[in-house]
Design a protein around this motif. Structure first.
Motif, short mmCIF file in Angstrom:
data_model
loop_
_atom_site.label_atom_id
_atom_site.label_comp_id
_atom_site.label_asym_id
_atom_site.label_seq_id
_atom_site.Cartn_x
_atom_site.Cartn_y
_atom_site.Cartn_z
N THR A 43 62.21 -34.70 -51.86
CA THR A 43 62.68 -33.33 -51.72
C THR A 43 64.03 -33.32 -51.01
OG1 THR A 43 61.57 -33.06 -49.58
CG2 THR A 43 60.28 -32.53 -51.55
N ASN A 49 63.39 -28.80 -57.03
CA ASN A 49 62.92 -29.01 -55.67
C ASN A 49 63.09 -30.45 -55.20
OD1 ASN A 49 61.81 -26.30 -55.44
ND2 ASN A 49 60.22 -27.01 -56.85
N SER A 81 59.10 -25.84 -46.44
CA SER A 81 60.46 -25.52 -46.01
C SER A 81 60.49 -25.30 -44.52
CB SER A 81 60.93 -24.25 -46.74
OG SER A 81 60.05 -23.18 -46.45
#
Length: 1820
Positions: free
Chosen positions: A689, A733, A1619
């Motif tokens: 990521t 992502n 996140s």
């Protein structure tokens, strides 16, 4: 990236090696394009040159950085190739002792050949509910993923477990099924999970065998479908088997065994039930001794058979069916020993007397002759005739073996069908999870039909696996929206087509089987002609014409054609089967029912055509059956979501944790792992990521390169570092990297860090060097200054010492001279003394010698003289004797002559007669005197009885002497003398007695004074002793505090805690069972209510339900129920009833007076008869007590009636008007008087009816409830009631007995009489007990009296000093016993006084209330003066802290105060614990009115209401916390106001006045305590449910310090991190804890309880965090230890801020703290090991070793923990006595204590808020 950049100096590569497959090496020179060799250095220091093929120019594969070695997922490796995979598996398996590894979607499981503690229930709980990438690889993680996807996607799942024999497939499948059985909730069918697991030992016994590669190899494939319902609970299972290896029944290779069941039966042949089978050792049978290995090390076959039989029973297979199975298997063993004799080349025979054939036929129930005949013959059929042909010995043996295989296959199939029938569920199956345990790819020296089918199945599975992996790869790319091209992978469809397509291997085999003269050779020639030139996967060996080669996906395999046709046909002699169908064994007939049905269907076809051909055409071959079942299996797998487990066998020697690289690589190639790696490497294997990439490679950026957009920052960095755009792709992502790019980025990162480290080191070393120089310069100056001063001081000291030395020498020499002179003088004097002493001693010894010589001479001369005298005397005596003897002889001779003369005799007779007459006369006189003396003696004896009591022995001796005197007259004078002597002695004794009494009186007075003095001294000594004891105790306490008994105290505390924990666990289980019971009752009530819509819930039902929680604490006797009924009916009684009750009161008063009179009369009679015998006194006392008891009962009844009368008056006045009662002279008052006068006459007539009114009401109520549930217990026979109209009675009787009331009254009187009889019997028993007690006391007093007499007698015999001492000891003992008895009596009296004081207070209060009410009634109205107006001020009311409520309002009160109450509004607006205070004030009111029914109903209703709220809103933290606080407060109120001194010490005077007066509610205190424990556990569960999602994320996963200490690269299995906006930090966890604390504090929960709750929560945090740390390799690093310690510091600071630092919560975090320290401490030397063993006292040895094993470096500067260091740690900790479990018990709940916490709130100040809508309560 160019090759020159990657293959630079010091780069590490892999070189091929024949023994280790791949060997690591390091480049010693840079590689330049065009070089034909590489200079490398091996790990052992050897330098070699690796040649490069100029045609391909293939360089050796690069080695991954050390930081990537040992990853959980092989796809996380940067370089994906065979050596990298092999090395990663080897490091994890050998160094880290980890047997599971992910490879993309595949779980690689390596057989450890050792039991590991990683399959316990706590491990299952740890993996339950977790994402697959969050934990370390495990079979439980795969099972959890399948279970979760089934529940989430509602799609069927499959777990495909494959691998070669001995790789652990069966064990892996077993653990997967165990996981499903554990995590799925139990269904309605009992023990479905247990039955599913119970099928394993059965299938292992009949389908597993020992091979050269595995001791428990599955010789068949199975697919188990575990069915689930809509709630995801196991409801059943189904099993499908594939290709049982039947040839093993009749043949085993060397060092192999047959199926386990044969050896289990042989090992258990000694059992009685198996005696009929006539079995013996396994070596005695041909089918079990061919492998020459009948025993497996560590396996008990007899014990395994017990497990198999237990599993059969658990699955519901009857004992008869089990014995039939064992009987047939035993028959197969006997069949193997049937010997066939060779008669000729084409003929053979079997002896009819063959023992094993006879046993076989006996067990199978078939005729022996027919079976022997058809074993050696076969029937041939043609179109026209049928004839029997003899067969050769070889064919006969083959037929025998075919029959054995056929029978065993039938038994195996029947057992599988039976297991499926048992596991089948009637409920509807919503979904299933299939577990496929199938053989892996096999290749041996000789490969036959079985290996061909196995490899064919693996070809199909590999194709399905490749397609699934390819599909997942493409879906990932499409999901991330990155451009991709089709990945090329090896498709094995051509190989599959070659096997199963038309004119393929199987098709040609089936065709050859149909040919009449088909053989293996002809089939091989057809294969060569058809497939050799057309298919590249088929080949022919050079040196053989009876074998062929197939190129499978894993390897090429050479198959031997011999036996293919026979095994494919699987034929058996039909006549042998027909013989078996004639068996007398019913179970065997059932086994061959399918054959009968098949033969019946085939009969019509055999009439028109060739019978043999039709049967061959209808019968399916083994290859066709296997192909069809395989297609069905593939359809099932394609319809499910597959999960793959590949089992690897590390070595062929079954050695634990040893890996053979050659064997491992073979299996990796065969199971498709390398194909998965190749497919991943062809695309983008590494996927990160954006946040992970930024955190890891932030060090490669400059500050100006960091933008607000994280994605753009990562893109800029990659474009700057990597110029080739094809090496990476940016998804939505994630960032996708080609193979090797992550290693290149890691190299750049390590170079950057190394450069930074060098720069930092340079600066620090410069600063340290300059600092050192300045410090050395300053030190040198200081040293010079001090040295010079030191030299000057030394010179001065030298001068001083020189002068002092001269002085010392002078004095010393003088002292030496003087000393020497003194020594010489002393020596001379000593010598003179010694010499003089020697001379004096010598002279003295001479004198002594001379004197002793004189003495010796004296004694010797004296002895000689005496000896001479004795000899002379002896001679004289001898001479005298001789002379005297001669004279005596002469005299004797003369006397003899004289005696013979007659005259002499006459003279003697005359003298004798005179003497006889004199003696007779004298005897008569003595007899006369004797009679007189005896009379006198009797008279004296009567007169002096009291004096002779203590002289009994002397008197008895005197009587004996008197009797002897009568018998012996010659002894009479001596008797008289003795009598006179006794009289004299008697007088002396009397005098001595008087003197002794006086002496005793004086002695007693002196003794009493001495005792008093001694008592005073004793009291002083006791006080001093008490003081000393106190000091000793204080010292002992101090010593205890120092540590002498610390361990005992800890152990006691631990035992107490464990006992409390066990009690609370049992309590929680009990409460849980009660809840389940209550739920079942509610469901049953709902069902009943739906069937009977007219049913209504009554108060009786409510009370019965409430009593389910605890035993009834109120009165439950019939009398109490009658009182309750009477109270219920009193509310509706009218005025005549009131008057009747008044009349009854008067009658009772008269009875009372009459009883008093009778009591007085009986007391007088008792006094007159006081001197009667003991029995009459006992009877009289019993009657008196009975009358007293009757009077007390009547008096209490009178008081109750008066109280009821007052209540009725009050109720009447309340019903008529809310004002005061009517005054005298008013209209209502006159009406009442008239009604009273009119009712008096009626009362005179019905006096007896009034007396029996209560029994009449009881009777009516019993008749009313006869048919109800509550009335079932009343034993009233209505049939016994006579029909009153039929009885002939007088008119008066009929008038008196209207409606049968007289008969009912008579019945009531009989009941009363029975009650009185019971009371009389009880009184009699009490009287008997009192008599027994008095008799015991009397016997005790007698014993004491006897002991006193004995002691007095003994003391008289002792001397005076000993007598005084003995009497003092006895007196002290007696006083001590009396003191103890007095202390006991005092305690009893104090307890009675306390009880009487309570009663007295209650009576005084009642009297004051009555006086106040009387004064208020009698107070005349005072007329106010009309002169001026006077302001009247109202006095403030004084409340009593009680709330009045009407009877029956308990349900309403509980509904308003418990059920419908919202905790949030109450907690914010009102005082804490308000509901508890209100309920207790209502309890005080019920106690004040002395109504036990109200108290019981109110408290039981409260308990039921609270339990209902907790059950309904158990997940609401506020509700559970609120009611825990209020339950504890109510319990504390019951204790605080109970009146017990232990709880009233802190009360105020007003609070002590509010104590309960009538009821003792200690049992309800216990009930509320148990309820509080239940709510406490529910609160813990509620808080744990809210904390569980936060613990791991905040304590482990979140990284506060990012950048340099960033996480490592991860593989496909790793869950993407959230996140930063959604990250769960430790602050979120602390905020949630703060919410908990605020809620509990707001509800007024006790501080001790809050501390215990947070201790439990911190233990849960520690346990969950540590368990995840032990199961997550990626979390065991130095940086993670730093992060954990940082988070723990936050938790400790939070405790300090909330003043909870003393709640022992910090101690519960100690294991986690030590684990974090273990991650950070040095782990190299033996000293480090010593430190670790001392530091990690809260961690077990298994946990320490696990953390050290999992320790993983995050950066290259760290090092892994060596195996030698771990071995050192194990050696140091081997003596520890601790649990062997790896995980902490996260479900453990500490035992709770509920300390008493009194309330300072005054009850009289509490007001009921109007918002609660409780107007039916009134403050008193």
């Amino acid at each position: 990236m160019a090759a020159s950049q990657l293959y630079a100096q010091y780069a590490r590569v892999w070189l091929p090696d024949a023994r280790e497959v791949w060997k690591s090496a390091e480049l010693t020179e840079d590689y330049r394009p065009g070089d034909l060799k590489l200079s490398v250095q091996l790990e052992d220091g050897t330098e070699v040159e690796h040649k490069i093929d100029p045609r391909t120019n293939h360089l050796p594969p690069l080695r991954n950085p050390n930081i990537l070695v040992g990853e959980n997922d092989l796809t996380a490796l940067s370089y994906l190739h065979e050596p990298a995979v092999l090395h990663n598996l080897k490091v994890r398996f050998i160094d880290s002792k980890l047997i599971y590894t992910y490879c993309g979607i595949v779980l690689v499981a390596i057989n450890p050949y050792e039991s590991l503690p990683i399959y316990e229930a706590d491990i299952i709980n740890a993996y339950s509910g977790q994402n697959m990438g969050d934990m370390d690889p495990h079979i439980f993680a795969v099972a959890e993923e399948a279970y979760k996807q089934m529940a989430r996607d509602e799609r069927n799942q499959s777990i495909i477990v494959s691998g070669e024999s001995g790789a652990g497939k069966t064990v892996s499948a077993k653990y997967a099924m165990r996981y499903f059985a554990t995590v799925s909730c139990s269904s309605s069918e009992a023990s479905v999970e247990e039955r599913v697991l119970a099928s394993n030992p059965i299938m292992e016994a009949l389908g597993n065998a020992k091979t050269t590669r595995n001791d428990n190899s599955s010789r068949f494939g199975k697919y188990i479908e575990i069915g689930f319902d809509q709630k995801h609970c196991i409801i059943g299972a189904n099993m499908r088997t594939y290709l049982l290896e039947k040839s093993r029944v009749v043949f085993q290779a060397d060092d192999e065994r047959n199926y386990h069941i044969f050896y289990q039966l042989c090992a258990s042949s000694h059992l009685p039930e198996f005696k009929a089978f006539k079995l013996g050792c396994a070596d005695d049978f041909h089918y079990t001794n061919q492998g020459q290995s009948p025993v497996i090390a560590g396996v008990d076959d007899a014990k395994d058979l017990n497990n198999t039989r237990r599993a059969f029973s658990m699955l519901g297979i009857s004992e008869s069916d089990q014995m039939a199975i064992y009987q047939i298997i035993a028959a197969i063993l006997h069949l193997s020993n049937v010997e066939v004799k060779d008669q000729s080349a084409e003929r053979s025979s079997i002896s009819p007397e063959n023992v094993h054939l006879l046993v076989f036929c006996e067990l199978m129930g078939v005729p022996c002759e027919e079976m022997a005949h058809w074993l050696c013959h076969r029937k041939l059929k043609t179109t026209t005739e049928t004839f029997v042909k003899s067969v050769s010995k070889i064919n006969a043996l083959n037929g025998r073996d075919a029959l054995a295989k056929h029978i065993y296959a039938r038994v195996f199939s029947w057992i599988v069908c039976g297991i499926n029938n048992v596991l089948k569920s009637a409920a509807k199956q919503s979904s299933f999870i299939g577990v496929l345990d199938i053989y892996g790819f096999e290749t041996f020296d000789v490969n036959s039909f079985e290996q061909f089918c196995i490899n064919y199945a693996n070809e199909k599975l590999q194709q399905q696996f490749n397609l699934h992996v390819f599909k997942l790869e493409q879906e990932e790319y499409m999901r991330e929206e990155i451009p991709w091209k089709l990945i090329d992978f090896d498709d094995n469809q051509p190989c599959i087509d070659m096997i199963e397509a038309k004119l393929g291997v199987l098709d040609l085999l089936d065709e050859e089987c149909k040919m009449p003269k088909g053989s293996d050779d002809t089939w091989a020639q057809k294969l060569y002609n058809t497939l050799l030139k057309q298919n590249a996967h088929f080949a022919k060996p050079r040196m053989s014409n009876r074998s062929f080669i197939i190129h499978h996906f894993a390897d090429k395999v050479e198959y031997q054609c011999e036996g293919f046709l026979e095994k494919n046909k699987d034929t058996v002699n039909e006549e042998q089967i027909n013989v078996l169908k004639k068996s007398k064994v019913d179970w065997l007939l059932m086994l061959f029912e399918d054959d009968k049905a098949t033969s019946s269907r085939n009969k019509p076809a055999s009439v028109t055509g060739r019978p043999g051909q039709s049967r061959r055409e209808n019968k399916k071959t083994v290859g066709l059956q296997f192909r069809q079942s395989l297609h069905l299996l593939m359809d099932t797998l394609n319809a499910t979501t597959p999960h793959y487990v590949r089992c690897i066998k590390p070595n062929d020697n079954k050695s634990p944790f040893i890996m053979d690289p050659v064997r491992a690589v073979q299996q990796l190639r065969a199971c498709g792992i390398l194909e998965t790696i190749r497919i991943s490497a062809a695309g983008f294997p590494s996927r990160w990521t954006y946040q992970e990439f930024f955190s890891r490679y932030r060090v490669l950026m400059k500050q100006k390169d960091v933008l607000h957009d994280g994605k753009q920052t990562c893109k800029n960095l990659l474009e700057k570092l990597v110029t080739d755009q094809d090496k990476y792709q940016f998804g939505k992502n994630k960032i996708f990297f080609r193979a090797g790019l992550v290693a290149y980025l890691e190299k750049l990162r390590s170079d950057k860090l190394r450069t930074a480290c060098v720069r930092i080191q340079k600066t620090i070393r410069c600063w340290l060097a300059r600092k050192k120089y300045l410090r050395m310069r300053e030190s040198a100056i200081t040293i010079q200054r001090h040295v010079r001063g030191h030299q000057a001081r030394c010179y001065v000291k030298f001068l001083q010492r020189t002068r002092a030395a001269v002085l010392i020498q002078r004095n010393l020499r003088m002292w030496v001279r003087r000393t020497r002179y003194r020594q010489q003088r002393s020596a001379a004097i000593t010598i003179q003394c010694c010499l003089r002493a020697y001379v004096a001693r010598k002279r003295y010894y001479k004198l002594v010698f001379a004197r002793k010589a004189v003495v010796i001479q004296k004694w010797i001369k004296g002895w000689q003289a005496r000896a001479h005298y004795k000899r002379t005397m002896a001679a004289i005596v001898l001479l005298q004797c001789c002379v005297r003897r001669m004279k005596a002889k002469k005299q004797l001779k003369n006397l003899k002559v004289e005696a013979r003369s007659v005259e002499r005799i006459k003279k003697l007779n005359v003298g004798m007669e005179n003497k006889i007459m004199q003696l007779q006369h004298k005897i008569n006189e003595q007899l006369k005197d004797n009679r007189e003396l005896s009379e006198r003696l009797n008279f004296m004896e009567k007169s002096q009885t009291t004096e002779r009591e203590k002289q009994n022995r002397e008197i008895e001796n005197l009587r004996r002497s008197e009797q002897e005197a009568t018998a012996k007259a010659a002894a009479l004078p001596s008797l008289l003398e003795r009598l006179s002597f006794l009289q004299h002695e008697l007088e002396n004794t009397r005098k001595e007695k008087e003197d002794l009494e006086e002496h005793t009186k004086v002695y007693k007075e002196q003794t009493q004074r001495m005792v008093d003095d001694l008592n005073m001294k004793n009291s002083l000594l006791n006080s001093e002793r008490d003081e000393l004891n106190k000091q000793i105790l204080e010292q002992a306490v101090q010593l205890q505090d120092i540590g002498t008994n610390v361990e005992d105290a800890k152990q006691l505390e631990k035992d107490l805690t464990e006992e409390r924990y066990r009690y609370q666990s049992l309590l929680s289980e009990h409460l849980h069972l009660e809840e389940r019971h209550r739920d079942a009752e509610e469901e049953m009530n709902l069902c009943n209510s739906s069937g009977k819509s007219t049913h209504k819930r009554t108060d009786s039902n409510y009370s019965s339900n409430s009593s389910d929680f605890s035993p009834s604490l109120g009165s439950t006797e019939g009398e109490d129920s009658a009182i309750q009924i009477e109270d219920e009916t009193q509310a509706t009684v009218d005025l005549p009833v009131l008057l009747k009750l008044q009349r009854k009161v008067k009658a009772l008063e008269q009875d009372k007076q009459s009883l008093w009179q009778q009591l007085e009369n009986r007391e007088e009679a008792q006094q007159e008869k006081a001197k009667e015998v003991e029995e009459q006194r006992t009877v009289g006392r019993a009657e008196l007590d009975l009358e007293t008891l009757k009077w007390q009962e009547l008096d209490s009844e009178n008081k109750k009636l008066k109280q009821n009368l007052n209540e009725l008056r009050k109720s009447l006045t309340n019903e008529t008007s809310e004002l005061a009662p009517p005054t005298a002279g008013s209209l209502p008052y006159n009406i009442l008087l008239e009604q009273l006068s009119s009712s008096n006459d009626e009362l005179e007539m019905r006096k007896e009816e009034v007396l029996l009114l209560r029994s009449h009401m009881v009777r009516q109520e019993a008749l009313k409830h006869k048919d109800s549930v509550l009335g079932g217990g009343l034993k009233i026979d209505l049939g016994e009631l006579p029909s009153f109209p039929d009885v002939d009675r007088s008119t008066n009787i009929h008038t008196l007995n209207e409606d049968g009331e007289l008969w009912l009254a008579y019945e009531g009187l009989k009941e009363t009489n029975r009650i009185l009889e019971c009371q009389m019997q009880e009184q009699k028993r009490a009287t008997d007990e009192e008599n027994r007690r008095l008799l015991d006391e009397l016997s005790k007093f007698k014993a004491e009296k006897e002991q006193e007499q004995k002691l007095l007698t003994q003391s008289l015999l002792l001397p005076e000093d000993a007598r005084i001492e003995a009497s003092l000891k006895h007196e002290m003992t007696r006083l001590t016993g009396e003191n103890l008895e007095l202390m006991v009596q005092q305690e009893q009296q104090e307890a009675a006084m306390r009880k009487l004081k309570k009663q007295l207070k209650a009576h005084i209060q009642k009297v004051e209330e009555l006086e106040a009410s009387a004064q208020q009634k009698n107070r005349a109205p005072v007329a106010t003066s009309p002169g001026r107006a006077v302001n009247i001020t109202r006095k403030e009311k004084e409340y009593r802290g009680m709330l009045e409520y009407r009877e029956g309002d308990e349900t309403r009160l509980v509904k308003k105060l418990v059920t419908d109450l919202k905790p949030r509004g109450v907690a914010v607006s009102f005082i804490p614990g308000l509901p508890a205070y209100i309920i207790f004030m209502c309890v005080r009111y019920a106690d004040n009115v002395n109504d036990d029914q109200r108290v019981s109903t109110l408290l039981n209703s409260t308990i039921s209401g609270i339990k209902g709220v907790i059950k309904k809103r158990g997940g609401d933290l506020e509700a559970v916390s609120f009611w825990l606080a209020n339950t504890c407060r109510l319990m504390h109120c019951l204790k605080q106001y109970s009146g017990d001194e232990a709880f009233t010490t802190t009360n105020t005077g007003k609070q002590n006045e509010h104590c309960l007066t009538n009821f003792e509610l200690s049992e309800y205190q216990q009930v509320f305590g148990d309820l509080a424990i239940q709510i406490y556990r529910q609160l813990i569960k509620c808080m744990e449910d809210q904390l569980q999602p936060l613990i791991v994320a905040s304590m482990l996963e979140h990284e506060t310090i990012q950048g340099v200490l960033g996480s490592k690269p991860t593989g496909l299995r790793k869950r993407s991190t959230s996140s930063p906006e959604q990250a769960v930090t430790v602050e979120v966890l602390l905020q949630r804890l703060g919410t908990f604390h605020g809620t509990m504090s707001q509800h007024g929960m006790d501080l001790d309880l809050i501390k215990q709750l947070f201790k439990q929560l911190f233990y849960v945090i520690c346990a969950v965090t540590l368990n995840h740390l032990l199961l997550r390799k990626d979390m065991c690093s130095w940086s993670k230890g730093l992060q954990i310690r940082y988070n723990v510091w936050h938790l400790e600071e939070w405790l300090v801020e909330r003043d909870l630092s003393d709640c022992c919560a910090k101690e519960t975090l100690e294991p986690l703290i030590q684990a974090a320290q273990l991650l950070q401490i040095n782990k190299k030397t033996e000293a480090d090991a010593q430190i670790i063993s001392t530091m990690c006292s809260s961690l077990t040895t298994a946990q320490i070793v696990k953390v050290l094993t999992l320790y993983t470096p995050v950066i290259e500067f760290e090092e892994r923990v060596s195996t030698t260091f771990i071995a050192t740690i194990k050696n140091l900790l081997k003596d520890r006595v601790e649990s062997t479990t790896l995980m902490m018990d996260a479900k453990k709940i500490f035992s709770i204590t509920l300390p008493f916490s009194p309330s300072c709130v005054a009850l009289e100040t509490i007001q009921i808020p109007t918002s609660l809508n409780m107007g039916f309560l009134t403050r008193i």
